[in-house]
Design a protein around this motif. Structure first.
Motif, PDB file in Angstrom:
ATOM      1  N   ASP A 198      35.994 102.175  34.275  1.00 16.88           N
ATOM      2  CA  ASP A 198      37.367 102.691  34.165  1.00 16.88           C
ATOM      3  C   ASP A 198      37.398 104.213  33.487  1.00 16.88           C
ATOM      4  O   ASP A 198      36.731 104.510  32.633  1.00 16.88           O
ATOM      5  CB  ASP A 198      38.186 102.261  33.143  1.00 16.88           C
ATOM      6  N   SER A 229      42.105  99.049  25.230  1.00 20.90           N
ATOM      7  CA  SER A 229      41.679  98.534  23.801  1.00 20.90           C
ATOM      8  C   SER A 229      41.508  97.107  23.558  1.00 20.90           C
ATOM      9  O   SER A 229      42.180  96.659  22.696  1.00 20.90           O
ATOM     10  CB  SER A 229      42.730  99.453  22.849  1.00 20.90           C
ATOM     11  N   TYR A 249      36.041 106.057  28.135  1.00 21.21           N
ATOM     12  CA  TYR A 249      36.548 107.232  27.286  1.00 21.21           C
ATOM     13  C   TYR A 249      35.576 107.500  26.182  1.00 21.21           C
ATOM     14  O   TYR A 249      35.049 106.451  25.581  1.00 21.21           O
ATOM     15  CB  TYR A 249      37.932 106.977  26.662  1.00 21.21           C
ATOM     16  N   ARG A 274      35.049  99.355  25.653  1.00 15.14           N
ATOM     17  CA  ARG A 274      34.413 100.557  25.803  1.00 15.14           C
ATOM     18  C   ARG A 274      33.170 100.382  24.842  1.00 15.14           C
ATOM     19  O   ARG A 274      33.360 100.009  23.657  1.00 15.14           O
ATOM     20  CB  ARG A 274      35.099 101.713  25.870  1.00 15.14           C
ATOM     21  N   SER A 275      32.230 100.937  25.033  1.00 14.76           N
ATOM     22  CA  SER A 275      31.131 101.180  24.118  1.00 14.76           C
ATOM     23  C   SER A 275      29.952 102.007  24.731  1.00 14.76           C
ATOM     24  O   SER A 275      29.690 102.369  25.955  1.00 14.76           O
ATOM     25  CB  SER A 275      30.317  99.822  23.831  1.00 14.76           C
ATOM     26  N   LEU A 276      29.279 102.691  23.737  1.00 14.04           N
ATOM     27  CA  LEU A 276      28.047 103.626  24.129  1.00 14.04           C
ATOM     28  C   LEU A 276      26.924 103.126  23.590  1.00 14.04           C
ATOM     29  O   LEU A 276      25.839 103.563  23.657  1.00 14.04           O
ATOM     30  CB  LEU A 276      28.370 104.941  23.388  1.00 14.04           C
ATOM     31  N   ILE A 326      39.339  95.214  22.445  1.00 14.41           N
ATOM     32  CA  ILE A 326      39.023  94.808  21.071  1.00 14.41           C
ATOM     33  C   ILE A 326      39.448  95.808  19.894  1.00 14.41           C
ATOM     34  O   ILE A 326      39.015  95.782  18.769  1.00 14.41           O
ATOM     35  CB  ILE A 326      37.370  94.862  21.050  1.00 14.41           C
ATOM     36  N   GLN A 328      47.793  98.866  33.696  1.00  9.95           N
ATOM     37  CA  GLN A 328      46.821  99.025  32.671  1.00  9.95           C
ATOM     38  C   GLN A 328      47.520  99.335  31.481  1.00  9.95           C
ATOM     39  O   GLN A 328      48.010 100.348  31.119  1.00  9.95           O
ATOM     40  CB  GLN A 328      45.908 100.075  33.113  1.00  9.95           C
ATOM     41  N   HIS A 354      25.959  96.483  22.135  1.00  6.98           N
ATOM     42  CA  HIS A 354      27.512  96.164  22.065  1.00  6.98           C
ATOM     43  C   HIS A 354      27.980  95.931  23.706  1.00  6.98           C
ATOM     44  O   HIS A 354      28.620  95.076  24.199  1.00  6.98           O
ATOM     45  CB  HIS A 354      28.214  97.192  21.633  1.00  6.98           C
ATOM     46  N   LEU A 381      39.884  98.788  19.335  1.00  8.48           N
ATOM     47  CA  LEU A 381      38.905  99.754  18.995  1.00  8.48           C
ATOM     48  C   LEU A 381      38.212  99.362  17.498  1.00  8.48           C
ATOM     49  O   LEU A 381      37.739 100.245  17.043  1.00  8.48           O
ATOM     50  CB  LEU A 381      40.073 101.037  18.263  1.00  8.48           C
ATOM     51  N   GLU A 419      26.738  92.807  24.656  1.00  7.24           N
ATOM     52  CA  GLU A 419      27.379  91.463  23.915  1.00  7.24           C
ATOM     53  C   GLU A 419      28.829  91.481  24.722  1.00  7.24           C
ATOM     54  O   GLU A 419      29.304  90.355  24.785  1.00  7.24           O
ATOM     55  CB  GLU A 419      27.555  92.216  22.437  1.00  7.24           C
ATOM     56  N   ASN A 420      29.317  92.447  24.859  1.00  2.80           N
ATOM     57  CA  ASN A 420      31.019  92.447  25.557  1.00  2.80           C
ATOM     58  C   ASN A 420      30.869  91.701  27.014  1.00  2.80           C
ATOM     59  O   ASN A 420      31.868  91.345  27.409  1.00  2.80           O
ATOM     60  CB  ASN A 420      31.552  93.665  25.427  1.00  2.80           C
ATOM     61  N   SER A 467      49.730 102.471  34.761  1.00  4.90           N
ATOM     62  CA  SER A 467      49.399 102.417  33.337  1.00  4.90           C
ATOM     63  C   SER A 467      50.385 102.791  32.069  1.00  4.90           C
ATOM     64  O   SER A 467      51.239 103.623  32.509  1.00  4.90           O
ATOM     65  CB  SER A 467      47.838 103.164  33.179  1.00  4.90           C
ATOM     66  N   ASN A 468      50.357 102.013  31.195  1.00  6.02           N
ATOM     67  CA  ASN A 468      51.502 101.992  30.227  1.00  6.02           C
ATOM     68  C   ASN A 468      52.898 102.026  30.726  1.00  6.02           C
ATOM     69  O   ASN A 468      53.844 102.550  30.139  1.00  6.02           O
ATOM     70  CB  ASN A 468      51.158 103.563  29.522  1.00  6.02           C
TER      71      ASN A 468
HETATM   72  N1  LIG Z   1      45.280 103.759  30.268  1.00  6.78           N
HETATM   73  C1  LIG Z   1      45.407 104.278  28.890  1.00  6.78           C
HETATM   74  O1  LIG Z   1      46.125 105.040  28.529  1.00  6.78           O
HETATM   75  C2  LIG Z   1      44.141 104.004  28.075  1.00  6.78           C
HETATM   76  C3  LIG Z   1      44.275 104.028  26.617  1.00  6.78           C
HETATM   77  C4  LIG Z   1      43.279 103.762  25.927  1.00  6.78           C
HETATM   78  C5  LIG Z   1      42.115 103.388  26.627  1.00  6.78           C
HETATM   79  N2  LIG Z   1      41.895 103.146  27.938  1.00  6.78           N
HETATM   80  C6  LIG Z   1      40.623 102.535  28.546  1.00  6.78           C
HETATM   81  O2  LIG Z   1      40.387 101.326  27.972  1.00  6.78           O
HETATM   82  C7  LIG Z   1      39.028 101.593  27.559  1.00  6.78           C
HETATM   83  C8  LIG Z   1      38.643 100.592  26.173  1.00  6.78           C
HETATM   84  O3  LIG Z   1      39.640 100.784  25.351  1.00  6.78           O
HETATM   85  P1  LIG Z   1      39.066 101.799  23.900  1.00  6.78           P
HETATM   86  O4  LIG Z   1      38.148 102.936  24.043  1.00  6.78           O
HETATM   87  O5  LIG Z   1      40.584 102.536  23.334  1.00  6.78           O
HETATM   88  O6  LIG Z   1      38.790 100.787  22.759  1.00  6.78           O
HETATM   89  P2  LIG Z   1      38.019  99.282  22.670  1.00  6.78           P
HETATM   90  O7  LIG Z   1      37.392  98.941  23.933  1.00  6.78           O
HETATM   91  O8  LIG Z   1      39.078  98.396  22.297  1.00  6.78           O
HETATM   92  O9  LIG Z   1      37.097  99.630  21.362  1.00  6.78           O
HETATM   93  C9  LIG Z   1      36.105 100.631  21.498  1.00  6.78           C
HETATM   94  C10 LIG Z   1      35.511 100.815  20.225  1.00  6.78           C
HETATM   95  O10 LIG Z   1      34.834  99.419  19.833  1.00  6.78           O
HETATM   96  C11 LIG Z   1      33.473  99.518  19.322  1.00  6.78           C
HETATM   97  N3  LIG Z   1      32.757  98.397  20.054  1.00  6.78           N
HETATM   98  C12 LIG Z   1      32.646  98.154  21.083  1.00  6.78           C
HETATM   99  N4  LIG Z   1      32.148  97.020  21.374  1.00  6.78           N
HETATM  100  C13 LIG Z   1      31.989  96.504  19.965  1.00  6.78           C
HETATM  101  C14 LIG Z   1      31.263  95.349  19.552  1.00  6.78           C
HETATM  102  N5  LIG Z   1      30.807  94.373  20.228  1.00  6.78           N
HETATM  103  N6  LIG Z   1      31.192  95.252  18.297  1.00  6.78           N
HETATM  104  C15 LIG Z   1      31.699  96.282  17.574  1.00  6.78           C
HETATM  105  N7  LIG Z   1      32.321  97.419  17.961  1.00  6.78           N
HETATM  106  C16 LIG Z   1      32.428  97.462  19.187  1.00  6.78           C
HETATM  107  C17 LIG Z   1      33.237 100.875  20.216  1.00  6.78           C
HETATM  108  O11 LIG Z   1      31.950 101.549  19.401  1.00  6.78           O
HETATM  109  P3  LIG Z   1      30.548 101.644  19.780  1.00  6.78           P
HETATM  110  O12 LIG Z   1      30.463 102.607  21.176  1.00  6.78           O
HETATM  111  O13 LIG Z   1      29.824 101.879  18.683  1.00  6.78           O
HETATM  112  O14 LIG Z   1      30.129 100.521  20.489  1.00  6.78           O
HETATM  113  C18 LIG Z   1      34.255 101.654  20.201  1.00  6.78           C
HETATM  114  O15 LIG Z   1      34.550 102.328  18.983  1.00  6.78           O
HETATM  115  C19 LIG Z   1      38.941 103.006  27.297  1.00  6.78           C
HETATM  116  O16 LIG Z   1      37.443 103.683  27.307  1.00  6.78           O
HETATM  117  C20 LIG Z   1      39.528 103.713  28.654  1.00  6.78           C
HETATM  118  O17 LIG Z   1      38.739 103.260  29.800  1.00  6.78           O
HETATM  119  C21 LIG Z   1      42.916 103.348  28.649  1.00  6.78           C
END
Ligand SMILES: NC(=O)c1ccc[n+]([C@@H]2O[C@H](COP(=O)([O-])OP(=O)(O)OC[C@H]3O[C@@H](n4cnc5c(N)ncnc54)[C@H](OP(=O)(O)O)[C@@H]3O)[C@@H](O)[C@H]2O)c1
Length: 279
Positions: free
Chosen positions: A48, A191, A24, A233-235, A193, A164, A239, A195, A242-243, A142-143
């Motif tokens: 994903d 999520s 995302y 998730r990361s761009l 980590i 999920q 990171h 976010l 690292e992850n 999911s959810n």
């Molecule tokens: N099924 C659903 O309803 C649902 C809902 C939400 C998410 N998702 C899925 O789950 C994935 C992950 O969840 P998410 O995107 O909500 O949150 P996440 O993976 O918990 O957090 C992503 C955020 O953390 C930062 N980050 C990543 N690695 C890092 C690191 N090593 N150190 C510091 N910051 C770091 C990223 O920024 P940078 O890009 O700067 O690293 C980004 O801002 C989504 O992309 C999506 O595919 C599914």
């Protein structure tokens, strides 16, 4: 011993990588092309996405432009059907469009993105057909909370392969994960980590410091050791690497127990998808 090539066996028979890559992002969404190349280089094989992320065609492009593409069988591509498609009975059409955008013949996992109580069962029966036809190797949700999973159980013998859900120590829904574990539904943590919003937690920083790892790696490892599939998730290339570097250390029983006690019902998306504050 887990490593990045480790897989979990799904109740439908397929195998799912133990760590995934979330995709995302806010626009511009084509940033995912580069990120996905970094991720595949770093060893991630689970990708994903979802129709609502509006990035499937960029993921398709990224996959087609890989310099050393893994065999299709090694990749594990997940997409999701958004609630609008559930509401109008367009689950099949949603997957067909996803496949076209992704440039694939099948997805490895198709999920109902979030429950929509009166439409879940019809959607699920279409997904059973799509699985039989080979367009989705596995189907899941999911959810979904226990109440949604119970309603599905009463109407179908097909147990979702995956649920999920948002999952990290600050939002640890033990009853829900115990229910999924008892029914052989793989829990996939989104999520994982939080976010990045709790990376400065002193207790987390202390465990990370003792282990010479980062807070993000400790959160991902907590998920892995519970047997769930985190999809950070990361761009950012550092990171992303690292992850993925979470297979060279192990949290102790005491550290796991401590983290299990950090729940504060802090969530990014919401607790109950039937409530209006759920995003
Ligand atoms: N099924 C659903 O309803 C649902 C809902 C939400 C998410 N998702 C899925 O789950 C994935 C992950 O969840 P998410 O995107 O909500 O949150 P996440 O993976 O918990 O957090 C992503 C955020 O953390 C930062 N980050 C990543 N690695 C890092 C690191 N090593 N150190 C510091 N910051 C770091 C990223 O920024 P940078 O890009 O700067 O690293 C980004 O801002 C989504 O992309 C999506 O595919 C599914």
């Amino acid at each position: 011993m887990l490593d990045i090539t480790s897989r979990k066996v799904l109740n439908s028979g397929g195998k799912m990588p133990v760590l995934g890559f979330g995709t995302y992002s806010e626009p511009p969404r084509d940033r995912v092309v580069k990120a996905l190349h970094f991720a595949v280089d770093a060893g991630y094989r689970l990708v994903d996405t979802a129709t609502i992320y509006q990035n499937e065609r960029f993921i398709g492009r990224a996959l087609s432009e890989l310099h050393a593409p893994p065999p299709r069988d090694d990749l594990f591509i997940t997409t999701k059907v958004w609630k609008d498609a559930l509401r109008v009975g367009a689950v099949r059409e949603s997957l067909e469009e996803s496949l076209q955008n992704l440039g694939l013949d099948y997805v490895d996992l198709l999920l109902i993105h979030r429950p929509l109580t009166e439409f879940n069962l019809d959607a699920w029966h279409v997904m059973e057909d799509l699985q039989r036809e080979g367009l989705a190797r596995a189907i899941g949700v999911s959810n979904f909370l226990v109440k949604h999973l119970e309603a599905l159980r009463e109407a179908s013998t097909t147990v979702p392969a995956v649920n999920q859900i948002e999952l990290h120590p600050f939002f640890y829904r033990k009853e829900l994960v115990d229910y999924c574990n008892a029914r052989s539904i793989v829990v996939e943590s989104y999520s994982p980590i939080a976010l990045g919003k709790r990376l400065g937690d002193p207790r987390l920083m202390s465990i990370a410091g003792n282990r010479e790892k980062t807070p993000s790696q400790v959160l991902i490892r907590w998920n892995l050791q519970h047997g769930w599939v985190p999809i950070p998730r990361s761009l950012s290339e550092p990171h992303i690497r690292e992850n993925a570097a979470v297979f060279d250390f192990e949290l102790s029983r005491a550290e796991m127990d401590e983290m299990d006690g950090w729940n504060e019902d802090f969530n990014v998306i919401g607790a109950d998808p039937d409530e209006p504050d759920f995003r």
